[in-house]
Design an enzyme around this catalytic site. Structure first.
Site, PDB file in Angstrom:
ATOM      1  N   SER A  14       8.935 -62.071  53.289  1.00 15.51           N
ATOM      2  CA  SER A  14       8.757 -63.273  54.111  1.00 15.51           C
ATOM      3  C   SER A  14       7.343 -63.834  54.007  1.00 15.51           C
ATOM      4  CB  SER A  14       9.066 -62.950  55.565  1.00 15.51           C
ATOM      5  OG  SER A  14       8.615 -64.001  56.371  1.00 15.51           O
ATOM      6  N   LYS A  65      20.711 -66.158  61.957  1.00 16.79           N
ATOM      7  CA  LYS A  65      20.448 -67.392  62.717  1.00 16.79           C
ATOM      8  C   LYS A  65      21.591 -67.758  63.656  1.00 16.79           C
ATOM      9  CE  LYS A  65      17.295 -69.221  59.241  1.00 16.79           C
ATOM     10  NZ  LYS A  65      16.812 -70.382  58.489  1.00 16.79           N
ATOM     11  N   ASN A  85      16.407 -70.460  64.710  1.00 18.13           N
ATOM     12  CA  ASN A  85      15.454 -69.734  63.853  1.00 18.13           C
ATOM     13  C   ASN A  85      14.174 -69.356  64.601  1.00 18.13           C
ATOM     14  OD1 ASN A  85      14.077 -72.216  63.940  1.00 18.13           O
ATOM     15  ND2 ASN A  85      13.101 -71.763  61.986  1.00 18.13           N
ATOM     16  N   ASP A 100      13.681 -75.220  61.762  1.00 18.63           N
ATOM     17  CA  ASP A 100      13.978 -75.649  60.375  1.00 18.63           C
ATOM     18  C   ASP A 100      14.283 -77.143  60.426  1.00 18.63           C
ATOM     19  OD1 ASP A 100      13.858 -73.076  59.280  1.00 18.63           O
ATOM     20  OD2 ASP A 100      15.977 -72.683  59.689  1.00 18.63           O
TER      21      ASP A 100
END
Ligand code: ATR
Length: 272
Positions: A14, A65, A85, A100
């Site tokens: 990540s 999610k 998210n 997002d």
């Protein structure tokens, strides 16, 4: 000390930790940002455990999610998207956001692209396409969705007010009349392919690619060669993090520091 983190599976690569660590450092906030690789069979326990441990906020990535949407009270804006998210653990409970979606809109604003009244084509019909389609609609764009499996484009278009669904064969025609084209498929991820034919691009388009490995995808290269404005996928990543930081801390995010940390890490990754 405050504790934040990212929960996903896999999560080790990540880009969020360096970005948020840089933000906390820059703002002088005493906080840690931790990586949690949760067991998909025990995700609900993981969320409850995070709450019980007093964790302040979580970034949620794939494949959790939708689970996060079920767990946290979604803020009204994202009730339709069905994906969370970002979780903010507040005194009155966990609140879910979809940065997002809101972050992508900020990325367009940052590039002076006005989506109000724009004709926006979203290519794809998966999770990324959902966030983009609902986001564009919310920003006042006229949304068209084109997908390889055309039935999925119609299914998503049925959920987004006034959107239309199309097959990929119609993409060149849609692009001819569009203002914005966004790639929300995985085409171009670590490959030199584009979901859009090179000759469909023209100079009045704005191209956005949710793929950020590589940053200059074939989709964006073809767009730039035709004189179109381009926005790479790192801007979406950056602004979803910026929005999350602001939700958690109530402070303005340090954009420069976060952008630098993110792009440094992307550079390091591309050299491996
Ligand atoms: P995400 O949640 O990241 O959006 P996804 O749900 O797996 O991922 O969706 C991937 C998207 O990329 C889909 O729209 C998929 O098209 P299909 O619905 O037809 O599967 C699209 N996609 C993947 N590979 C593709 C390819 N080679 N050509 C065109 N579209 C492709």
């Amino acid at each position: 000390m405050d504790v934040y983190g990212i929960i996903g599976n896999p999560v080790e690569h990540s880009l969020s930790p360096p970005m948020h660590e840089a933000a906390f450092r820059e703002r002088g906030i005493d906080a840690k940002y931790v990586t949690f690789e949760a067991d998909p069979d025990r995700i609900e326990e993981a969320f409850r455990g995070a709450e019980a441990l007093g964790i302040d906020g979580l970034t949620v990535t794939l494949p959790f999610k939708h689970d996060a949407f079920e767990f946290a009270d979604p803020d009204v804006q994202i009730e339709r998207v069905g994906a969370v998210n970002t979780i903010d653990f507040t005194e009155s409970g966990p609140v879910g956001f979809n940065t997002d979606m809101t972050g992508t809109l900020r990325a367009f604003e940052h590039h002076d692209v006005d989506l109000e009244g724009a004709r926006a084509v979203v290519v794809g019909a998966g999770g990324a396409a959902r966030a983009l389609a609902f986001g564009f609609e919310e920003a006042g764009a006229d949304v068209q969705i084109a997908n390889r499996t055309e039935s999925k484009a119609h299914d998503l278009a049925d959920e987004v007010p006034d959107a239309t669904g199309h097959g990929l064969d119609e993409l060149p025609g849609l692009m001819a009349d569009a203002d914005v084209v966004a790639n929300a498929t995985s085409v171009g991820l670590e490959s030199d392919e584009s979901v859009a034919p090179a000759d469909a691009w023209h100079g009045d388009l704005v191209a956005f690619d949710a793929v950020y490995k590589p940053l200059e995808t074939r989709f964006l290269q073809d767009a730039a060669a035709a004189g179109a404005q381009t926005i790479d996928g790192a801007w979406m990543l950056l602004f979803q993090g910026v929005d999350a930081f602001e939700i958690w801390t109530g402070e303005d995010a340090p954009l420069e520091a976060m952008n630098e940390a993110l792009r440094d890490r992307l550079d390091d990754d591309s050299q491996q």
